[in-house]
Design a protein around this motif. Structure first.
Motif, PDB file in Angstrom:
ATOM      1  N   VAL A 179     -28.430-111.496  13.538  1.00 54.55           N
ATOM      2  CA  VAL A 179     -27.874-111.723  14.856  1.00 54.55           C
ATOM      3  C   VAL A 179     -28.785-112.617  15.695  1.00 54.55           C
ATOM      4  O   VAL A 179     -28.353-113.067  16.777  1.00 54.55           O
TER       5      VAL A 179
ATOM      6  N   ASN B 182     -29.393 -98.447   5.956  1.00 52.06           N
ATOM      7  CA  ASN B 182     -29.148 -98.235   7.372  1.00 52.06           C
ATOM      8  C   ASN B 182     -30.319 -97.516   8.031  1.00 52.06           C
ATOM      9  O   ASN B 182     -31.259 -97.086   7.357  1.00 52.06           O
TER      10      ASN B 182
ATOM     11  N   PRO C  82     -30.603 -94.970  11.736  1.00 53.57           N
ATOM     12  CA  PRO C  82     -29.972 -94.554  12.996  1.00 53.57           C
ATOM     13  C   PRO C  82     -30.746 -95.088  14.206  1.00 53.57           C
ATOM     14  O   PRO C  82     -31.948 -95.297  14.138  1.00 53.57           O
ATOM     15  N   ILE C  83     -30.022 -95.311  15.282  1.00 53.34           N
ATOM     16  CA  ILE C  83     -30.676 -95.612  16.556  1.00 53.34           C
ATOM     17  C   ILE C  83     -30.851 -94.285  17.282  1.00 53.34           C
ATOM     18  O   ILE C  83     -29.875 -93.572  17.515  1.00 53.34           O
TER      19      ILE C  83
ATOM     20  N   LEU D  92     -25.488 -96.998  22.587  1.00 51.54           N
ATOM     21  CA  LEU D  92     -26.277 -97.329  21.397  1.00 51.54           C
ATOM     22  C   LEU D  92     -26.645 -96.084  20.608  1.00 51.54           C
ATOM     23  O   LEU D  92     -26.781 -96.115  19.385  1.00 51.54           O
TER      24      LEU D  92
ATOM     25  N   ALA E   6     -24.806 -95.124  17.607  1.00 52.90           N
ATOM     26  CA  ALA E   6     -24.697 -96.146  16.565  1.00 52.90           C
ATOM     27  C   ALA E   6     -25.912 -96.126  15.645  1.00 52.90           C
ATOM     28  O   ALA E   6     -26.861 -95.368  15.827  1.00 52.90           O
TER      29      ALA E   6
ATOM     30  N   LEU F 241     -28.499 -99.051  13.394  1.00 57.28           N
ATOM     31  CA  LEU F 241     -28.828-100.481  13.402  1.00 57.28           C
ATOM     32  C   LEU F 241     -27.792-101.258  12.594  1.00 57.28           C
ATOM     33  O   LEU F 241     -27.372-102.342  12.984  1.00 57.28           O
ATOM     34  N   GLY F 242     -27.379-100.675  11.466  1.00 60.10           N
ATOM     35  CA  GLY F 242     -26.381-101.358  10.643  1.00 60.10           C
ATOM     36  C   GLY F 242     -25.043-101.489  11.356  1.00 60.10           C
ATOM     37  O   GLY F 242     -24.374-102.520  11.269  1.00 60.10           O
ATOM     38  N   GLY F 243     -24.662-100.453  12.084  1.00 59.51           N
ATOM     39  CA  GLY F 243     -23.426-100.508  12.847  1.00 59.51           C
ATOM     40  C   GLY F 243     -23.495-101.547  13.945  1.00 59.51           C
ATOM     41  O   GLY F 243     -22.523-102.276  14.205  1.00 59.51           O
ATOM     42  N   LEU F 244     -24.643-101.638  14.588  1.00 57.07           N
ATOM     43  CA  LEU F 244     -24.833-102.656  15.623  1.00 57.07           C
ATOM     44  C   LEU F 244     -24.738-104.050  15.011  1.00 57.07           C
ATOM     45  O   LEU F 244     -24.053-104.940  15.537  1.00 57.07           O
ATOM     46  N   LEU F 245     -25.393-104.228  13.876  1.00 56.36           N
ATOM     47  CA  LEU F 245     -25.363-105.528  13.194  1.00 56.36           C
ATOM     48  C   LEU F 245     -23.931-105.895  12.813  1.00 56.36           C
ATOM     49  O   LEU F 245     -23.482-107.031  13.022  1.00 56.36           O
TER      50      LEU F 245
ATOM     51  N   ALA G 140     -21.123-104.804  14.149  1.00 59.00           N
ATOM     52  CA  ALA G 140     -20.332-105.081  15.350  1.00 59.00           C
ATOM     53  C   ALA G 140     -20.660-106.470  15.889  1.00 59.00           C
ATOM     54  O   ALA G 140     -19.770-107.216  16.308  1.00 59.00           O
ATOM     55  N   GLU G 141     -21.928-106.822  15.843  1.00 60.92           N
ATOM     56  CA  GLU G 141     -22.314-108.151  16.350  1.00 60.92           C
ATOM     57  C   GLU G 141     -21.742-109.250  15.471  1.00 60.92           C
ATOM     58  O   GLU G 141     -21.330-110.305  15.957  1.00 60.92           O
TER      59      GLU G 141
ATOM     60  N   GLU H 257     -18.937-109.096  13.634  1.00 60.46           N
ATOM     61  CA  GLU H 257     -17.495-109.222  13.872  1.00 60.46           C
ATOM     62  C   GLU H 257     -17.210-109.842  15.238  1.00 60.46           C
ATOM     63  O   GLU H 257     -16.279-110.632  15.390  1.00 60.46           O
TER      64      GLU H 257
END
Lengths: 434, 434
Positions: A291, A320, A322-323, A334, A337, A339-343, A345-346, A348
Motif C-alpha cells: 500500500v 496474517n 491481528p491489529i 482498526l 481488523a 494487518l492482512g485485512g487492512l492490506l 481492503a486497501e 480493493e
C-alpha cells in the motif's frame, strides 16, 4: 496466475478496450502464438526461454551448490538479468527458505560495496558469480574485489565459489583452473528470461527453496499457451498491455500488494523495458508497491494524464497478524481488523478508486506467494512479454542500444580505442551553479 | 546542487529546448517566482515549506529524542511523506551517522511486518511514530502492533517512543497521557515537503546526523531563488522538466549514481507525482539507479519512445575502493581502475549515450553525499517542484485524488458508511484463469 482485465475494458476505463477490440486482438494473438510455438519447437534464440521449465535440471543445480549449501550468507555477483531473477525468487520465498542471508552485488558504488562487505563472516559466506560472457565489467570488478576480501581474511574463496556462465570466456576458464563448481547459462536464453534456469536458481538452491515447485508452477503456466487471450492469462496480459499502449497508455505501473514481491517489480521492469523498448516503441515500466505507494503515486495515477496502466499483483492467501484493540475512538474500526485485512481492503479500494476515475488497471492474482506460484508468475510474464514483442513487431530478445555505453566505458577506462569514448568529451553544457 | 541542462537543449535532444524557448520560459519563471516569494512571505500553505531551513529548530528535535538517542535500532512508523523524507536522509547519510539501524514500517503487509519485528532487541529499540492527523490507518495499525510487541517482550514502550504529529488528534493526546516526547509537524507544510522539519529530522537526530548542516545546505539553496532559471539550479531544473513535458516528455526517470541515494529517488517520486499529478497533468516520475539500471532500463531510455527525460544525480567526490589486478587478459583494463572510476566512467558513458541518441537528460551534481549537500538537494527539488506547479497552473500542495480510496478502505473495514465502499463490490470482471 489468474488475470482479470475487467477494469481495462472500455465500459470502465478510457482509454479502454471494447469487446470488439478484444476479439480482433485475439486474431493477432492466434497468429503470434503460431510464431511462438514454432520458435519453441526449434529452440530458437529467445523462444528457448519458454522451454526452460522442461529443460532446467534441479539436480544439476543442487549438486553444484552442494559445497556451499551450508552458507549463512550468499553473495550473488551479477547485474541485470544475472541478478534480478535470482533476487526475485529468493526475496519472494525468503520466509520459505532455510534462512540464508542474500546479498546481491549488482552495483559498483564503492561506498556501498565497502559497507556491504563489512562485518561478513567470510568463513560462512558463499559466492555466486553470474555472467554469461564472463566479461561483464561490473560483475568481474566486484568479483575481483570480493576475492580480494576473502584473501585478506585468509579464507580460501575457491572453496566458497559457484560459477554460472557460458560455455567459453574467462569465468569458465577460471572455474576449470580452480576446480570450481560451475553451471551453464543455457543457450538461446537472454539474461532477463533466465530466471528459471541456473541463472535464477543457483541462489534459490543455496537458500533451500523448492526448485521443483518453481518449475512445476512454470509448467502449469506453459500449459495455458493455447492461442487465445481468452483462455491464457499470460496472453491476456500481454495483449491487453499492447492494445492499451496503442491507445496512448505508454506506461505500465507494476504494483504488487506484497512486500516480498517488490523485487519482482524490478525484474518485470527489466523484462518489459529491455524486451520491448526499441524502434521508438515500448511501454515504460514503472515500479510501485502497495500500500506504500498509495501515499506517493496514487494521486498521479488517478488524476494525472490518462497514459498509464496499473497492474496489481496480489496473493489470495497470506500470513496474517491481528491489529490489537485500542481505546482511541477514532481508530476503533482498526481494532476489529488484521494487518492482512487492512492490506486487502486497501488493495480493493485502490483498484476501485482507479476504476471509478476511468483509469485502466489489471489484476494479477496468485493463490499465495510460494514457489509454485512464483514459477507461474515469472513464466507467465515472460510469455506475456514474448507475445507483446510479436504484436509490436520487435525482437524481444536483443538489447542493441546498450552497446554504445559499454564501448564508451571501456574506452574511458583505457580498454581500447572507441569513438564512443571520444564523444563523451564533447558534451554540450549549460551549467547553473549554486 | 549544480544543474547542467546542456543535454536538454534542442542542439542535442529531440524533444529539446531551444535557447529562445529558454528565454521565453525565463519570463514565466520570473512571474512564478513572484508568486512563490509572496507565498513564502505570508507563510501560505505549502509555500511555508520553503521557509523550513530558517524555521526548523534542531535543538528542539535533539532534546525530544534525547531519551532514545542511545537506541541500536530506530523503528520509524509512518507512510508517504511521513517516512520518505526521514528515510532519504538517514539512508544517504548512513555512513556519517552513529550506526543506528533504521527500520521504516511504511507498509502493512503482515508477513513483512512479522519478519521485520522478529529478533529485534526491543530494550535497545526506539519508536518514531509520525502522522500529522494522528489517524493514518496504516501508521496507527502498525503502531498498535509494535506497542503490542513491546508489551509482549516486557519492555515499556512509553520509555522508548517519540511522537511527531499535529497540534490535535489521537497521537498528541496519547503523548500527553503517557508523557511522551512529542514534536510538531509544522503548519502549512504538506508531508512530501516536510523532510527538513521534525518529520524528516527526528530519525536523523537519533542516527547522529548533522541537522545544522542539513539546514545550512538548504539555506544555501534557498539563497539562489532569485527569479531566473539561469542563476538558480532549482528553477533551471523545474522549468526544464515542465518545458520538456509540454513537448511530449511525459516521464522523468530519476537515476542517481550512488546507492545511498536510492531512497532519494523514492522521495522525489512522491514529491513529483503527488504535487503535479492532477487535472490530467503531471510528469510521471520513474525510479532508477545507476549503474544497475543500465542493465535494465537503458535499452528503453535510449531506443524506446521519445517521451522521457533522464535526470542523473551524481556526487563529484565519493569514497573509493581499488579493483585488484587480474591475470585475465580480457579484464586487465579493470585492474588499472577503481570501483569509483568504473562508476564514473559508466555514468559519463550512459549520459553521453543518451545524448548521442538525442534523448534529453539533465545532470544534477552534488559536491559529495553529505548532510550539507543532501539538505541542498532536498530543498532544491522542492523548490523545483513548487516552480513547476506554478508553471503547470496546479496546486502543488494538495492531493485530493487519494481521498476516495481512503474512504472506501474505511467503509470496507466497518469504519462507517461510505458510498465508495459500495462501489468496490460492483467491480467489472473479465477473468482469465490458469
Amino acid at each position: 496466475m489468474d488475470v482479470d482485465i475487467g477494469n481495462a475494458l472500455s465500459s470502465v476505463a478510457s482509454p479502454g478496450l471494447s469487446r470488439d477490440a478484444l476479439e480482433a486482438l485475439d486474431e493477432q494473438v492466434a497468429v503470434a502464438h503460431e510464431r511462438i510455438e514454432m520458435g519453441r519447437a526449434n529452440d530458437e534464440h529467445g523462444y528457448a526461454a519458454l522451454n526452460l521449465p522442461n529443460t532446467t535440471d534441479p539436480e544439476t543445480i543442487r549438486s553444484a551448490v552442494d559445497p556451499v549449501v551450508d552458507a549463512d550468507t550468499l553473495i550473488t555477483i551479477g547485474i541485470g538479468g544475472s541478478a534480478l531473477g535470482a533476487a526475485t525468487i529468493t526475496d519472494a520465498l525468503a520466509d520459505a527458505g532455510d534462512g540464508t542471508e542474500t546479498l546481491y552485488l549488482d552495483n559498483v558504488d564503492p561506498a556501498w560495496v565497502n559497507q556491504r562487505l563489512e562485518g561478513l563472516d567470510l568463513e560462512r559466506t558463499a559466492i555466486n558469480v553470474v555472467s554469461r560472457s564472463g566479461t561483464t565489467a561490473e560483475t568481474l570488478a566486484n568479483f575481483l574485489v570480493v576475492r580480494d576480501a576473502f584473501d585478506a581474511a585468509g579464507v580460501d574463496w575457491t572453496d566458497r565459489t559457484v560459477v554460472t556462465t557460458g560455455d567459453s570466456g574467462p569465468l569458465i576458464e577460471l572455474a576449470a583452473r580452480h576446480d570450481l563448481p560451475a553451471v551453464t547459462v543455457p543457450d538461446g536464453v537472454p539474461g532477463r528470461f533466465s530466471a528459471l534456469s541456473a541463472v535464477g536458481m543457483v541462489a534459490a538452491a543455496v537458500c533451500g527453496n523448492d526448485l521443483e515447485a518453481l518449475l512445476a508452477g512454470a509448467r502449469a503456466e506453459a500449459d495455458t499457451l493455447t492461442g487465445s487471450l481468452f483462455s491464457c492469462p499470460a496472453y491476456a496480459y500481454g495483449a491487453t498491455t499492447y492494445a492499451l499502449d496503442a491507445r496512448g497508455v505508454s506506461m505500465n505501473a507494476m504494483m504488487p500488494y506484497a512486500e516480498s514481491l517488490e523485487t519482482y517489480a524490478e525484474w518485470f521492469a527489466q523484462l518489459w523495458a529491455e524486451s520491448l523498448g526499441k524502434d521508438d516503441l515500448g511501454q515504460t515500466p514503472v515500479r510501485a508497491l502497495g500500500v506504500t505507494d498509495q501515499h506517493s503515486q496514487l494521486q498521479l495515477y488517478r488524476a494525472g494524464p490518462r497514459d498509464k496502466l496499473v497492474t496489481f499483483v496480489t496473493p489470495r492467501n497470506r500470513p496474517n497478524r491481528p491489529i490489537p484493540d485500542t481505546d482511541v475512538e477514532a481508530l476503533s474500526y482498526l481494532g476489529n481488523a488484521t494487518l492482512g485485512g487492512l492490506l486487502e481492503a486497501e488493495f480493493e479500494a485502490t483498484e476501485a478508486s482507479l476504476a471509478a476515475a476511468g483509469r485502466p488497471n489489471v489484476r494479477v492474482e496468485l493463490d499465495r506467494v510460494d514457489a509454485y506460484e512464483i514459477g507461474g508468475l515469472l513464466y507467465g510474464m515472460e510469455a506475456a512479454c514474448v507475445l507483446a514483442g510479436e504484436l509490436y513487431g520487435v525482437n524481444a530478445f536483443n538489447q542493441p542500444a546498450v552497446e554504445w555505453a559499454k564501448k564508451a566505458t571501456r574506452g574511458l577506462l583505457g580498454g581500447g580505442d572507441f569513438e564512443e569514448a571520444e564523444a563523451v568529451a564533447e558534451k554540450e553544457t549549460l551549467r547553473i551553479e549554486r
